[in-house]
Enzyme design. Sequence first.
Site, PDB file in Angstrom:
ATOM      1  N   GLU A 190       0.764  -1.371  -0.152  1.00 43.49           N
ATOM      2  CA  GLU A 190      -0.013   0.085  -0.143  1.00 43.49           C
ATOM      3  C   GLU A 190       0.922   1.351   0.057  1.00 43.49           C
ATOM      4  O   GLU A 190       1.845   1.254   0.612  1.00 43.49           O
ATOM      5  CB  GLU A 190      -0.991  -0.128   1.101  1.00 43.49           C
ATOM      6  CG  GLU A 190      -1.802   1.146   1.220  1.00 43.49           C
ATOM      7  CD  GLU A 190      -2.795   1.348   2.599  1.00 43.49           C
ATOM      8  OE1 GLU A 190      -2.721   0.374   3.170  1.00 43.49           O
ATOM      9  OE2 GLU A 190      -3.470   2.303   2.755  1.00 43.49           O
ATOM     10  N   ARG A 221       5.005 -13.451   9.136  1.00 39.04           N
ATOM     11  CA  ARG A 221       5.672 -12.148   9.035  1.00 39.04           C
ATOM     12  C   ARG A 221       7.113 -12.122   9.482  1.00 39.04           C
ATOM     13  O   ARG A 221       7.329 -12.953  10.419  1.00 39.04           O
ATOM     14  CB  ARG A 221       4.999 -11.170   9.742  1.00 39.04           C
ATOM     15  CG  ARG A 221       3.633 -10.573   9.433  1.00 39.04           C
ATOM     16  CD  ARG A 221       3.226  -9.484  10.293  1.00 39.04           C
ATOM     17  NE  ARG A 221       3.589  -8.167  10.183  1.00 39.04           N
ATOM     18  CZ  ARG A 221       2.842  -7.550   9.104  1.00 39.04           C
ATOM     19  NH1 ARG A 221       2.024  -7.902   8.427  1.00 39.04           N
ATOM     20  NH2 ARG A 221       3.290  -6.118   8.993  1.00 39.04           N
ATOM     21  N   LYS A 255       4.725   0.426   9.876  1.00 35.52           N
ATOM     22  CA  LYS A 255       4.840   1.639   9.112  1.00 35.52           C
ATOM     23  C   LYS A 255       4.315   2.875   9.873  1.00 35.52           C
ATOM     24  O   LYS A 255       5.017   4.088   9.814  1.00 35.52           O
ATOM     25  CB  LYS A 255       3.885   1.751   7.844  1.00 35.52           C
ATOM     26  CG  LYS A 255       4.720   1.211   6.561  1.00 35.52           C
ATOM     27  CD  LYS A 255       3.968   1.376   5.439  1.00 35.52           C
ATOM     28  CE  LYS A 255       3.611  -0.086   4.577  1.00 35.52           C
ATOM     29  NZ  LYS A 255       2.771   0.134   3.780  1.00 35.52           N
TER      30      LYS A 255
HETATM   31  P1  ATP Z   1       2.886  -2.253   8.144  1.00 33.10           P
HETATM   32  O1  ATP Z   1       1.860  -3.226   8.778  1.00 33.10           O
HETATM   33  O2  ATP Z   1       4.239  -2.091   8.297  1.00 33.10           O
HETATM   34  O3  ATP Z   1       2.197  -0.949   7.544  1.00 33.10           O
HETATM   35  P2  ATP Z   1       1.494  -3.415   5.590  1.00 33.10           P
HETATM   36  O4  ATP Z   1       1.568  -4.904   5.826  1.00 33.10           O
HETATM   37  O5  ATP Z   1       0.699  -2.399   5.894  1.00 33.10           O
HETATM   38  O6  ATP Z   1       3.053  -3.071   6.548  1.00 33.10           O
HETATM   39  P3  ATP Z   1       1.706  -3.289   2.968  1.00 33.10           P
HETATM   40  O7  ATP Z   1       2.309  -2.230   2.068  1.00 33.10           O
HETATM   41  O8  ATP Z   1       0.163  -3.803   3.181  1.00 33.10           O
HETATM   42  O9  ATP Z   1       2.267  -3.288   4.298  1.00 33.10           O
HETATM   43  O10 ATP Z   1       2.465  -4.765   2.693  1.00 33.10           O
HETATM   44  C1  ATP Z   1       2.711  -5.126   1.522  1.00 33.10           C
HETATM   45  C2  ATP Z   1       3.137  -6.872   1.638  1.00 33.10           C
HETATM   46  O11 ATP Z   1       4.179  -6.879   2.303  1.00 33.10           O
HETATM   47  C3  ATP Z   1       2.004  -7.349   2.191  1.00 33.10           C
HETATM   48  O12 ATP Z   1       1.568  -8.740   1.435  1.00 33.10           O
HETATM   49  C4  ATP Z   1       2.330  -7.721   3.443  1.00 33.10           C
HETATM   50  O13 ATP Z   1       1.672  -8.970   3.797  1.00 33.10           O
HETATM   51  C5  ATP Z   1       3.953  -7.879   3.262  1.00 33.10           C
HETATM   52  N1  ATP Z   1       4.527  -7.621   4.594  1.00 33.10           N
HETATM   53  C6  ATP Z   1       4.455  -6.410   5.293  1.00 33.10           C
HETATM   54  N2  ATP Z   1       4.956  -6.490   6.279  1.00 33.10           N
HETATM   55  C7  ATP Z   1       5.829  -7.766   6.507  1.00 33.10           C
HETATM   56  C8  ATP Z   1       6.721  -8.452   7.320  1.00 33.10           C
HETATM   57  N3  ATP Z   1       7.261  -7.991   8.284  1.00 33.10           N
HETATM   58  N4  ATP Z   1       7.067  -9.631   6.844  1.00 33.10           N
HETATM   59  C9  ATP Z   1       6.809 -10.088   5.823  1.00 33.10           C
HETATM   60  N5  ATP Z   1       5.871  -9.504   4.692  1.00 33.10           N
HETATM   61  C10 ATP Z   1       5.279  -8.484   5.165  1.00 33.10           C
HETATM   62 MG    MG Z   2      -1.183  -3.574   5.300  1.00 35.11          MG
END
Ligand code: ATP
Ligand code: MG
Length: 544
Positions: A33, A258, A268
């Site tokens: 995102e 994760r 984030k």
């Molecule tokens: P955050 O929680 O840090 O904001 P997010 O999941 O909202 O991260 P996205 O931009 O939605 O961030 O994530 C893009 C992809 O990366 C998604 O498929 C998410 O599952 C994956 N992702 C995010 N954080 C991790 C992590 N710590 N380990 C593995 N994959 C991750």
């Molecule tokens: Mg997310």
Amino acid sequence: MKTIEATNFIEQIINEDIENGKIEAVQTRFPPEPNGYLHIGHIKSMLVNFGTAKKYGGKCNLFFDDTNPSKEKTEFVDAIRRDIQWVGYEWEKEVYASDFFETIYEYAEKLITDGKAFVCDLSPEEISATRGTLTEEGKESPYRNRSVAENLQLFREMRAGKYADGRKCLRAKIDMSSPNMNMRDPVIYRILRCTHHRTGDTWCIYPMYDYAHPICDYLQGVTHSLCTLEFEDHRPLYDWVGIQLGFAPKPRQIEFARLAVTNTVMSKRYLKKLVEEGHVHGWDDPRMPTVAGLRNRGVPPEALLDFCTKIGIVKANSECQLSYLEACIRDNLNENAERAMAVLEPLKVTITNYDGEEMLETAIHPLKPELGTREIAFSGTVYIDRADFSLDPPPKYQRLKEGGYVRLKNAYIIQCDEVVKDENGEVVELKCSYLPNSRSSNDTSGVKVKGTIQWVDAKTGVDAEIRRYSYLLKDAEYAGQDFGERMNLDSEHIFHGKAEPYLAESDDGKQFQLMRVGYYKKCQSENGGLVLSEIVSLKDNFNK
Ligand code: ATP
Ligand code: MG
């Protein structure tokens, strides 16, 4: 398409799908995102999405999940593209959820026509109050049984801007008594007047992630939608959308653990707080676990992929030690970084019996003799590190003490004859003598010394600002506490040291092992001075 030798459960599933003739080619997507910068957790996600597709000779798209315009910005889109390229992956297509807004809308009309969705007038608060709990069923909305014609008309009016934000929404009609909360008539469209970074003010209704994502996957031809474990409970809804809309073949969602690392903030939302409250210099501060921060720190992308590969792709969440990541970085730099010398806290050493100047040969990389040698100037005055001299040495002290010997790396053995102090009793200079026949390349002195220390020639050495870092988050004993309470407010340490001129002359961004100090990146301060910024500490010193 052929199966591969599976190294994890995702590859096992894909192999089965290939054997059962379910898929003809692997298509995945990396779905950030654009609401912030990527972090090291996303590198794991890249490895899973781009890496898996690559292994099967398949394709991976870069998919921007931009269904939440209030938090998303073009600045983040650009940063994400740059970060993925730096990690070394290439995407097949660049796709945005917003590319599909019209189709996603049409599918919603289809759900309404099929009696699978309804316009609800409950407020967001009322909806959450009637959702029930894990032990209690939810309550059906009084608007649940509106006719198809009424629903269609209201939904079209929502799109046309007839209603204020939050006054109505579109909900899937599933099951308010489902044990899975996500299946209790979830909201799939909301009214939101917010300028979207790509579609501007074209829309005042936006689809919810859980509804839009399976559609976007399908429209891209995604075969395997790989995501993290928190989406496991959302999979029934993902499948429901695909089944209602008749997707064939339907993309298959698979969840993996994760990445979580000790002493590291990975959300984030909180990283943003660190930036906004000024605890760090920006998203690319070298202490940040963002991809931009790691790049700025001088960490090679190969080391990050190596780390993510070694910890593996599994189904159960766990926390990984930050020291393990550091070990992967160290292994890479030990192999690839040139060696050079600098001292953090210079202490002047005058070699009283040395006259003149000479150039000493030193290996560019001791593990790679094929890279050859370079020359370092040596004159009668050098700087050593204050930490390598002791007035009050413990037993078996191997560095320099009064009357003691030490070897200057790649140069001569010196003996400390006299300690010069200032009026406050602080040591300001050491007067030493050297053994003329003790040169490293040709030592016939017969004197065996245990300690070898780094030094910088006083005549040619340059001033260096040396930046050392500790973790942004305090140790695990504080785990469970709010990030704010775990903050280490003293994580950047600046030294005014000395460095050999070779460092100042080298390319910006180049990584070095500063012998006995650590792995550092060469950079420049605003006024052009030499800055050496820590990448990772050294595990071993010459003298343990
Ligand atoms: P955050 O929680 O840090 O904001 P997010 O999941 O909202 O991260 P996205 O931009 O939605 O961030 O994530 C893009 C992809 O990366 C998604 O498929 C998410 O599952 C994956 N992702 C995010 N954080 C991790 C992590 N710590 N380990 C593995 N994959 C991750
Ligand atoms: Mg997310």
